[in-house]
Motif scaffolding. Structure first.
Motif, PDB file in Angstrom:
ATOM      1  N   VAL A  67       4.884   1.421 -15.230  1.00  0.00           N
ATOM      2  CA  VAL A  67       5.041   0.898 -14.200  1.00  0.00           C
ATOM      3  C   VAL A  67       2.765   0.745 -13.798  1.00  0.00           C
ATOM      4  O   VAL A  67       2.709  -0.504 -13.511  1.00  0.00           O
ATOM      5  N   LEU A  68       2.350   1.682 -13.979  1.00  0.00           N
ATOM      6  CA  LEU A  68       0.559   2.368 -13.796  1.00  0.00           C
ATOM      7  C   LEU A  68       0.486   0.833 -14.637  1.00  0.00           C
ATOM      8  O   LEU A  68      -0.570   0.377 -13.999  1.00  0.00           O
ATOM      9  N   ARG A  69       0.548   1.059 -15.156  1.00  0.00           N
ATOM     10  CA  ARG A  69      -0.169  -0.174 -16.294  1.00  0.00           C
ATOM     11  C   ARG A  69       0.309  -1.461 -16.002  1.00  0.00           C
ATOM     12  O   ARG A  69      -0.614  -2.263 -15.780  1.00  0.00           O
ATOM     13  N   ARG A  70       1.771  -1.822 -15.514  1.00  0.00           N
ATOM     14  CA  ARG A  70       1.881  -3.447 -14.926  1.00  0.00           C
ATOM     15  C   ARG A  70       1.313  -3.702 -14.035  1.00  0.00           C
ATOM     16  O   ARG A  70       0.664  -4.895 -13.915  1.00  0.00           O
ATOM     17  N   ILE A  71       0.850  -2.720 -12.591  1.00  0.00           N
ATOM     18  CA  ILE A  71       0.540  -2.950 -11.784  1.00  0.00           C
ATOM     19  C   ILE A  71      -0.766  -3.163 -11.582  1.00  0.00           C
ATOM     20  O   ILE A  71      -1.226  -4.836 -10.496  1.00  0.00           O
ATOM     21  N   GLY A  72      -1.510  -3.786 -12.801  1.00  0.00           N
ATOM     22  CA  GLY A  72      -3.190  -3.501 -12.776  1.00  0.00           C
ATOM     23  C   GLY A  72      -2.779  -4.932 -13.109  1.00  0.00           C
ATOM     24  O   GLY A  72      -3.704  -5.339 -13.619  1.00  0.00           O
ATOM     25  N   VAL A  73      -1.876  -5.158 -13.324  1.00  0.00           N
ATOM     26  CA  VAL A  73      -1.760  -7.126 -14.414  1.00  0.00           C
ATOM     27  C   VAL A  73      -1.258  -8.050 -13.196  1.00  0.00           C
ATOM     28  O   VAL A  73      -0.151  -8.169 -13.710  1.00  0.00           O
ATOM     29  N   PRO A  74      -2.384  -9.116 -13.207  1.00  0.00           N
ATOM     30  CA  PRO A  74      -1.390 -10.455 -12.243  1.00  0.00           C
ATOM     31  C   PRO A  74      -0.411 -10.891 -13.545  1.00  0.00           C
ATOM     32  O   PRO A  74      -0.411 -11.533 -14.286  1.00  0.00           O
ATOM     33  N   PRO A  75       0.774 -11.404 -12.529  1.00  0.00           N
ATOM     34  CA  PRO A  75       1.657 -12.378 -13.395  1.00  0.00           C
ATOM     35  C   PRO A  75       1.042 -13.845 -13.176  1.00  0.00           C
ATOM     36  O   PRO A  75       0.092 -13.790 -12.450  1.00  0.00           O
ATOM     37  N   ALA A  76       1.636 -14.001 -14.087  1.00  0.00           N
ATOM     38  CA  ALA A  76       0.917 -15.768 -14.255  1.00  0.00           C
ATOM     39  C   ALA A  76       0.688 -16.316 -12.989  1.00  0.00           C
ATOM     40  O   ALA A  76       2.510 -16.306 -12.610  1.00  0.00           O
ATOM     41  N   GLY A  77      -0.620 -16.797 -12.067  1.00  0.00           N
ATOM     42  CA  GLY A  77      -0.215 -17.973 -11.291  1.00  0.00           C
ATOM     43  C   GLY A  77      -0.004 -17.332  -9.919  1.00  0.00           C
ATOM     44  O   GLY A  77      -0.751 -17.213  -8.786  1.00  0.00           O
ATOM     45  N   VAL A  78      -0.811 -16.153  -9.702  1.00  0.00           N
ATOM     46  CA  VAL A  78      -1.381 -14.828  -8.746  1.00  0.00           C
ATOM     47  C   VAL A  78      -2.328 -14.753  -9.258  1.00  0.00           C
ATOM     48  O   VAL A  78      -2.807 -13.755  -9.711  1.00  0.00           O
ATOM     49  N   ALA A  79      -3.191 -14.686  -8.157  1.00  0.00           N
ATOM     50  CA  ALA A  79      -4.998 -15.186  -8.676  1.00  0.00           C
ATOM     51  C   ALA A  79      -4.995 -13.629  -7.649  1.00  0.00           C
ATOM     52  O   ALA A  79      -6.154 -13.350  -8.523  1.00  0.00           O
ATOM     53  N   ARG A  80      -4.576 -12.752  -6.702  1.00  0.00           N
ATOM     54  CA  ARG A  80      -4.818 -11.586  -6.408  1.00  0.00           C
ATOM     55  C   ARG A  80      -3.507 -10.856  -6.164  1.00  0.00           C
ATOM     56  O   ARG A  80      -2.741 -11.368  -5.964  1.00  0.00           O
ATOM     57  N   VAL A  81      -4.167  -9.138  -6.505  1.00  0.00           N
ATOM     58  CA  VAL A  81      -2.472  -8.585  -6.711  1.00  0.00           C
ATOM     59  C   VAL A  81      -4.000  -6.912  -5.478  1.00  0.00           C
ATOM     60  O   VAL A  81      -5.226  -6.878  -6.048  1.00  0.00           O
ATOM     61  N   VAL A  82      -2.867  -6.888  -5.070  1.00  0.00           N
ATOM     62  CA  VAL A  82      -3.682  -5.735  -3.553  1.00  0.00           C
ATOM     63  C   VAL A  82      -2.208  -4.570  -3.804  1.00  0.00           C
ATOM     64  O   VAL A  82      -1.240  -4.991  -3.806  1.00  0.00           O
ATOM     65  N   ASN A  83      -2.961  -2.983  -4.668  1.00  0.00           N
ATOM     66  CA  ASN A  83      -1.647  -1.853  -4.763  1.00  0.00           C
ATOM     67  C   ASN A  83      -2.082  -0.918  -3.349  1.00  0.00           C
ATOM     68  O   ASN A  83      -2.778  -0.606  -3.519  1.00  0.00           O
ATOM     69  N   LEU A  84      -1.509  -1.053  -2.996  1.00  0.00           N
ATOM     70  CA  LEU A  84      -1.153   0.047  -1.624  1.00  0.00           C
ATOM     71  C   LEU A  84      -0.582   1.405  -2.439  1.00  0.00           C
ATOM     72  O   LEU A  84       0.161   1.827  -3.412  1.00  0.00           O
ATOM     73  N   CYS A  85      -0.806   2.710  -1.814  1.00  0.00           N
ATOM     74  CA  CYS A  85      -0.703   3.912  -2.081  1.00  0.00           C
ATOM     75  C   CYS A  85       0.308   4.404  -1.443  1.00  0.00           C
ATOM     76  O   CYS A  85       0.325   4.373  -0.134  1.00  0.00           O
ATOM     77  N   GLY A  86       1.323   5.194  -2.259  1.00  0.00           N
ATOM     78  CA  GLY A  86       2.346   5.524  -1.233  1.00  0.00           C
ATOM     79  C   GLY A  86       2.309   6.971  -1.594  1.00  0.00           C
ATOM     80  O   GLY A  86       1.264   7.641  -2.249  1.00  0.00           O
ATOM     81  N   ASN A  87       2.932   7.354  -0.970  1.00  0.00           N
ATOM     82  CA  ASN A  87       2.983   8.962  -0.271  1.00  0.00           C
ATOM     83  C   ASN A  87       3.645   9.848  -2.030  1.00  0.00           C
ATOM     84  O   ASN A  87       3.051  11.338  -2.204  1.00  0.00           O
ATOM     85  N   HIS A  88       4.097   9.393  -3.386  1.00  0.00           N
ATOM     86  CA  HIS A  88       4.176  10.108  -4.484  1.00  0.00           C
ATOM     87  C   HIS A  88       2.763  10.119  -5.324  1.00  0.00           C
ATOM     88  O   HIS A  88       3.427  10.611  -6.131  1.00  0.00           O
ATOM     89  N   GLU A  89       1.990   9.101  -4.941  1.00  0.00           N
ATOM     90  CA  GLU A  89       0.860   9.256  -5.148  1.00  0.00           C
ATOM     91  C   GLU A  89       0.214  10.107  -4.534  1.00  0.00           C
ATOM     92  O   GLU A  89      -0.649  11.056  -5.521  1.00  0.00           O
ATOM     93  N   VAL A  90       0.149  10.027  -3.913  1.00  0.00           N
ATOM     94  CA  VAL A  90      -0.788  11.507  -3.121  1.00  0.00           C
ATOM     95  C   VAL A  90       0.005  12.397  -3.779  1.00  0.00           C
ATOM     96  O   VAL A  90      -0.619  13.674  -4.146  1.00  0.00           O
ATOM     97  N   MET A  91       1.589  13.383  -3.252  1.00  0.00           N
ATOM     98  CA  MET A  91       2.137  13.876  -4.521  1.00  0.00           C
ATOM     99  C   MET A  91       1.348  14.340  -6.225  1.00  0.00           C
ATOM    100  O   MET A  91       0.529  15.855  -6.070  1.00  0.00           O
ATOM    101  N   MET A  92       1.371  13.517  -6.692  1.00  0.00           N
ATOM    102  CA  MET A  92       0.986  13.421  -7.934  1.00  0.00           C
ATOM    103  C   MET A  92      -0.644  13.225  -7.867  1.00  0.00           C
ATOM    104  O   MET A  92      -0.864  14.613  -9.235  1.00  0.00           O
TER     105      MET A  92
END
Length: 236
Positions: A67-92
């Protein structure tokens, strides 16, 4: 299927925003969702397509690393990707940074053990976790955003504290809050698009939209499609 209805907020002309709720290690569902988004962009071209992931990429599901690898690569046709932080990323991050053993154990019990397994660190001693997760992933986690604005919408992982100005909201509330946010009918000045609190169906209210539909608990992964004054929903 994409279903469009009136939305409480607006998105500027020639822009479309896709917002995906909590993934929690369910990379197969995220891959399918990204494919649906790419297909929608191809079928309905727009000046700028923006994809917002609402946080909680890790824990519980089988492939947090994927999942972490995939959110770094925009799907075709998407100009911008914004990745927000969740509480589980904070725990990690806390666990990788040497928090107390009790706090690290709480992360493991909340799905962290599955995350470590996806990085090949399932049986490794704690001192080796950060090295096995890797510097690139650590940098990715450090660079996640707390919030994002698009048109009449605020995107944040958990929500806001009612009655508090946006500039004065605490990071803890934006990552963890449930009540009094969930039951509040207050006008926050923007429609809050969030995850964090799972339910069987998306929650659509005048002041907030919740997109956590429990992918890691056997539910579907949900994406809101915001365009002009309309909202659509895609589920996989």
């Amino acid at each position: 299927m994409l279903k469009l209805s009136d939305a409480p907020g607006t998105i500027p002309d020639e822009r479309r925003v896709y917002a995906i709720g909590d993934v929690h290690g369910c990379d197969d569902q995220l891959a399918a969702m990204h494919a649906r988004i790419a297909a929608d962009c191809a079928e309905r071209p727009v000046g700028e397509a923006v994809l917002v992931h609402l946080g909680d990429y890790v824990d519980r599901g089988l492939d947090s690393a994927g999942v972490l690898r995939r959110i770094g690569v925009p799907p075709a046709g998407v100009a911008r990707v914004v990745n927000l932080c969740g509480n589980h990323e904070v725990m990690m991050l806390d666990a990788l940074d040497g928090c107390s053993d009790q706090t690290a154990e709480a992360w493991l019990l909340n799905g962290g053990s599955a995350t470590l397994a996806s990085f090949g660190a399932g049986d490794a001693p704690r001192a080796e976790w950060a090295g096995l997760v890797g510097a690139a992933t650590r940098k990715q986690l450090d660079n996640l955003k707390l919030r994002h604005l698009e048109g009449g919408y605020l995107f944040v992982h958990a929500g806001l504290r009612p009655g508090v100005a946006l500039a004065e909201q605490s990071a803890h509330d934006m990552l963890w809050i449930r009540e009094p946010f969930l039951s509040s009918s207050a006008d926050h000045g923007l429609v809050v698009v969030h995850g964090h609190t799972p339910s069987a169906q998306p929650v659509l209210r005048r002041n907030r939209i919740c997109l956590d539909t429990g992918a890691a608990f056997g539910g579907r992964l949900t994406c809101a499609v915001l365009e002009g004054g309309r909202i659509g929903l895609i589920a996989v």
